[in-house]
Design a protein around this motif. Structure first.
Motif, PDB file in Angstrom:
ATOM      1  N   SER A  41      11.183  -4.755  16.287  1.00 52.75           N
ATOM      2  CA  SER A  41      11.144  -3.438  16.921  1.00 52.75           C
ATOM      3  C   SER A  41       9.910  -2.674  16.448  1.00 52.75           C
ATOM      4  O   SER A  41      10.001  -1.672  15.769  1.00 52.75           O
ATOM      5  N   ALA A  42       8.738  -3.178  16.794  1.00 54.80           N
ATOM      6  CA  ALA A  42       7.492  -2.645  16.250  1.00 54.80           C
ATOM      7  C   ALA A  42       7.229  -1.214  16.670  1.00 54.80           C
ATOM      8  O   ALA A  42       6.502  -0.501  15.994  1.00 54.80           O
ATOM      9  N   GLN A  43       7.803  -0.769  17.768  1.00 56.02           N
ATOM     10  CA  GLN A  43       7.486   0.558  18.258  1.00 56.02           C
ATOM     11  C   GLN A  43       8.155   1.671  17.464  1.00 56.02           C
ATOM     12  O   GLN A  43       7.776   2.823  17.597  1.00 56.02           O
ATOM     13  N   VAL A  44       9.127   1.346  16.595  1.00 54.93           N
ATOM     14  CA  VAL A  44       9.832   2.410  15.881  1.00 54.93           C
ATOM     15  C   VAL A  44       9.794   2.247  14.362  1.00 54.93           C
ATOM     16  O   VAL A  44      10.151   3.161  13.633  1.00 54.93           O
ATOM     17  N   VAL A  45       9.377   1.087  13.855  1.00 52.07           N
ATOM     18  CA  VAL A  45       9.407   0.831  12.421  1.00 52.07           C
ATOM     19  C   VAL A  45       8.011   1.001  11.837  1.00 52.07           C
ATOM     20  O   VAL A  45       7.038   0.497  12.375  1.00 52.07           O
ATOM     21  N   THR A  46       7.912   1.721  10.741  1.00 51.21           N
ATOM     22  CA  THR A  46       6.630   1.885  10.065  1.00 51.21           C
ATOM     23  C   THR A  46       6.818   1.695   8.567  1.00 51.21           C
ATOM     24  O   THR A  46       7.899   1.931   8.027  1.00 51.21           O
ATOM     25  N   THR A  47       5.770   1.249   7.919  1.00 54.14           N
ATOM     26  CA  THR A  47       5.734   1.218   6.461  1.00 54.14           C
ATOM     27  C   THR A  47       4.681   2.214   6.019  1.00 54.14           C
ATOM     28  O   THR A  47       3.652   2.385   6.665  1.00 54.14           O
ATOM     29  N   ALA A  48       4.943   2.883   4.937  1.00 56.14           N
ATOM     30  CA  ALA A  48       4.003   3.865   4.409  1.00 56.14           C
ATOM     31  C   ALA A  48       3.732   3.557   2.954  1.00 56.14           C
ATOM     32  O   ALA A  48       4.658   3.334   2.172  1.00 56.14           O
ATOM     33  N   VAL A  49       2.472   3.512   2.602  1.00 53.86           N
ATOM     34  CA  VAL A  49       2.077   3.226   1.229  1.00 53.86           C
ATOM     35  C   VAL A  49       1.122   4.310   0.768  1.00 53.86           C
ATOM     36  O   VAL A  49       0.183   4.667   1.472  1.00 53.86           O
ATOM     37  N   SER A  50       1.349   4.836  -0.422  1.00 53.53           N
ATOM     38  CA  SER A  50       0.465   5.837  -1.009  1.00 53.53           C
ATOM     39  C   SER A  50       0.181   5.441  -2.459  1.00 53.53           C
ATOM     40  O   SER A  50       1.104   5.353  -3.269  1.00 53.53           O
ATOM     41  N   LEU A  51      -1.076   5.157  -2.766  1.00 55.61           N
ATOM     42  CA  LEU A  51      -1.498   4.776  -4.110  1.00 55.61           C
ATOM     43  C   LEU A  51      -2.638   5.695  -4.550  1.00 55.61           C
ATOM     44  O   LEU A  51      -3.564   5.936  -3.782  1.00 55.61           O
ATOM     45  N   SER A  52      -2.568   6.188  -5.778  1.00 53.41           N
ATOM     46  CA  SER A  52      -3.618   7.080  -6.256  1.00 53.41           C
ATOM     47  C   SER A  52      -3.730   7.023  -7.766  1.00 53.41           C
ATOM     48  O   SER A  52      -2.788   6.648  -8.469  1.00 53.41           O
ATOM     49  N   GLY A  53      -4.893   7.384  -8.261  1.00 54.12           N
ATOM     50  CA  GLY A  53      -5.132   7.401  -9.692  1.00 54.12           C
ATOM     51  C   GLY A  53      -6.558   7.815  -9.981  1.00 54.12           C
ATOM     52  O   GLY A  53      -7.291   8.251  -9.087  1.00 54.12           O
ATOM     53  N   GLU A  54      -6.978   7.667 -11.223  1.00 51.01           N
ATOM     54  CA  GLU A  54      -8.334   8.053 -11.605  1.00 51.01           C
ATOM     55  C   GLU A  54      -8.841   7.141 -12.709  1.00 51.01           C
ATOM     56  O   GLU A  54      -8.069   6.561 -13.476  1.00 51.01           O
ATOM     57  N   VAL A  55     -10.136   7.017 -12.755  1.00 54.78           N
ATOM     58  CA  VAL A  55     -10.806   6.242 -13.791  1.00 54.78           C
ATOM     59  C   VAL A  55     -11.822   7.155 -14.469  1.00 54.78           C
ATOM     60  O   VAL A  55     -12.740   7.658 -13.812  1.00 54.78           O
ATOM     61  N   THR A  56     -11.637   7.408 -15.745  1.00 57.17           N
ATOM     62  CA  THR A  56     -12.624   8.158 -16.513  1.00 57.17           C
ATOM     63  C   THR A  56     -13.686   7.184 -16.990  1.00 57.17           C
ATOM     64  O   THR A  56     -13.421   6.316 -17.829  1.00 57.17           O
ATOM     65  N   SER A 109      12.682   5.065  13.290  1.00 60.53           N
ATOM     66  CA  SER A 109      13.462   5.974  14.132  1.00 60.53           C
ATOM     67  C   SER A 109      13.473   5.425  15.545  1.00 60.53           C
ATOM     68  O   SER A 109      12.644   4.584  15.914  1.00 60.53           O
ATOM     69  N   ASP A 110      14.416   5.894  16.340  1.00 60.54           N
ATOM     70  CA  ASP A 110      14.433   5.481  17.735  1.00 60.54           C
ATOM     71  C   ASP A 110      13.315   6.199  18.475  1.00 60.54           C
ATOM     72  O   ASP A 110      12.739   7.176  17.984  1.00 60.54           O
ATOM     73  N   LYS A 111      12.978   5.740  19.640  1.00 57.83           N
ATOM     74  CA  LYS A 111      11.826   6.272  20.360  1.00 57.83           C
ATOM     75  C   LYS A 111      11.984   7.729  20.759  1.00 57.83           C
ATOM     76  O   LYS A 111      10.990   8.430  20.960  1.00 57.83           O
ATOM     77  N   ASP A 112      13.225   8.230  20.820  1.00 59.41           N
ATOM     78  CA  ASP A 112      13.457   9.626  21.199  1.00 59.41           C
ATOM     79  C   ASP A 112      13.617  10.548  19.988  1.00 59.41           C
ATOM     80  O   ASP A 112      13.827  11.747  20.156  1.00 59.41           O
TER      81      ASP A 112
END
Length: 311
Positions: A18-33, A58-61
């Motif tokens: 069901s590609a039209q309604v399923v998503t994956t979300a990735v958030s990666l962050s950091g810092e290098v001194t 979610s469903d399309k509606d």
């Protein structure tokens, strides 16, 4: 690693179905001194609250859906689900089930660079959250914090979260009461934000821990009306211990890629007097470099790289 492979395969399988309604979300962050005032280098993962992977659909509606998130996956791996929810939305309102991390009734300062108090708490942990339909810009909510072990219903009701929100194009106010008449530990948040003047945001917040006789106040101003400049001033105060902190900053966009800022923070709690300045360069796609120098009880300086990606 096995958990990661299984999880990615599951994402791929669900997406294929069901590609039209399923998503994956990735958030990666950091810092290098790269180097600091002590001629040292360090790699810093931001840890809890960051490095999040989420599967949602979610469903399309937009009438129902779900979301599952795990945080701090770099340091801890895929070990424990941070939050998950299943939601339904219709003419009668919206209902959310699960281990919540909800911010529908949450207000924060524009920048939130104060230490004591800069925003409402989220509605969290297992429960059932109901939100009314919005009528004349007004929405109400009630969360029943139902735990995973059998608990007296009257105690669940005594720990309910009650909320209200009003919002139009110029003004927003919110109230959130985290009730706890069992322990007791009742906390009430109140806040208002005004954006009626162009390029100006004014925000005021209140937190009352009534059973502990401790109250917090916070305010923030952000102005972007002068070309390429951004001005911020924020402060917070806690009655228990009379703890306060105040922060101000002026940022200037030298070019589309180069920015400069100077700021000052002071207080009598966890922050100290600190005057600082920095120049940053946007390398694009969430990557930036910054050189900073300041003085609190001693000179501090650093050259850093920041990364942050979100899909």
């Amino acid at each position: 690693m096995k958990k990661l492979i299984v999880l990615l395969l599951a994402f791929a399988l669900v997406g294929a179905v069901s590609a039209q309604v399923v998503t994956t979300a990735v958030s990666l962050s950091g810092e290098v001194t790269l180097i600091n005032q002590d001629a040292k280098s360090v790699f810093t993962d931001y840890g809890a609250g960051y490095d999040v992977m989420t599967l949602k659909a979610s469903d399309k509606d937009g009438k129902y859906g779900f979301s599952i998130s795990d945080e701090n996956v770099i340091l801890n791996g895929f070990d424990t689900i941070r939050d998950w929810n299943v939601w339904y939305k219709g003419a009668a309102g919206k209902v959310v089930f699960g281990k919540l991390r909800n911010s529908d009734f949450r207000m924060t300062l524009p920048y939130w660079n104060v230490a004591q108090f800069g925003g409402f708490s989220r509605i969290t942990d297992y429960g059932v959250l109901y939100e009314t339909p919005t009528v004349k810009n007004l929405t109400f909510g009630v969360n029943f914090p139902v735990p995973t072990t059998a608990t007296k219903t009257v105690d669940v009701l005594k720990n309910a979260d009650l909320a209200a929100k009003y919002s139009d194009k110029n003004f927003t106010w919110m109230v959130l009461a985290n009730l706890d008449m069992v322990t007791p530990n009742n906390v009430v948040f109140g806040g208002a934000s005004f954006t009626g003047y162009k390029d100006l945001t004014l925000t005021g917040l209140f937190k009352g821990a009534f059973d502990a006789n401790n109250y917090g106040f916070a305010g923030g101003v952000q102005y972007t009306g002068i070309d390429k400049f951004t001005f911020n001033v924020e402060g917070s105060y806690q009655t228990s211990g009379s703890i306060y902190d105040v922060w101000g900053q002026v940022a200037y966009a030298v070019t589309d890629l180069i920015s400069a800022k100077v700021g000052y923070v002071t207080g009598n709690g966890t922050v100290s007097n600190d005057f600082y300045g920095a120049v940053g360069y946007d390398l694009g796609n969430g990557l930036s470099a910054e050189a900073s120098v300041g003085y609190d009880t001693a000179v501090h300086a650093a050259a850093k790289l920041y990364y942050g990606v979100s899909f």
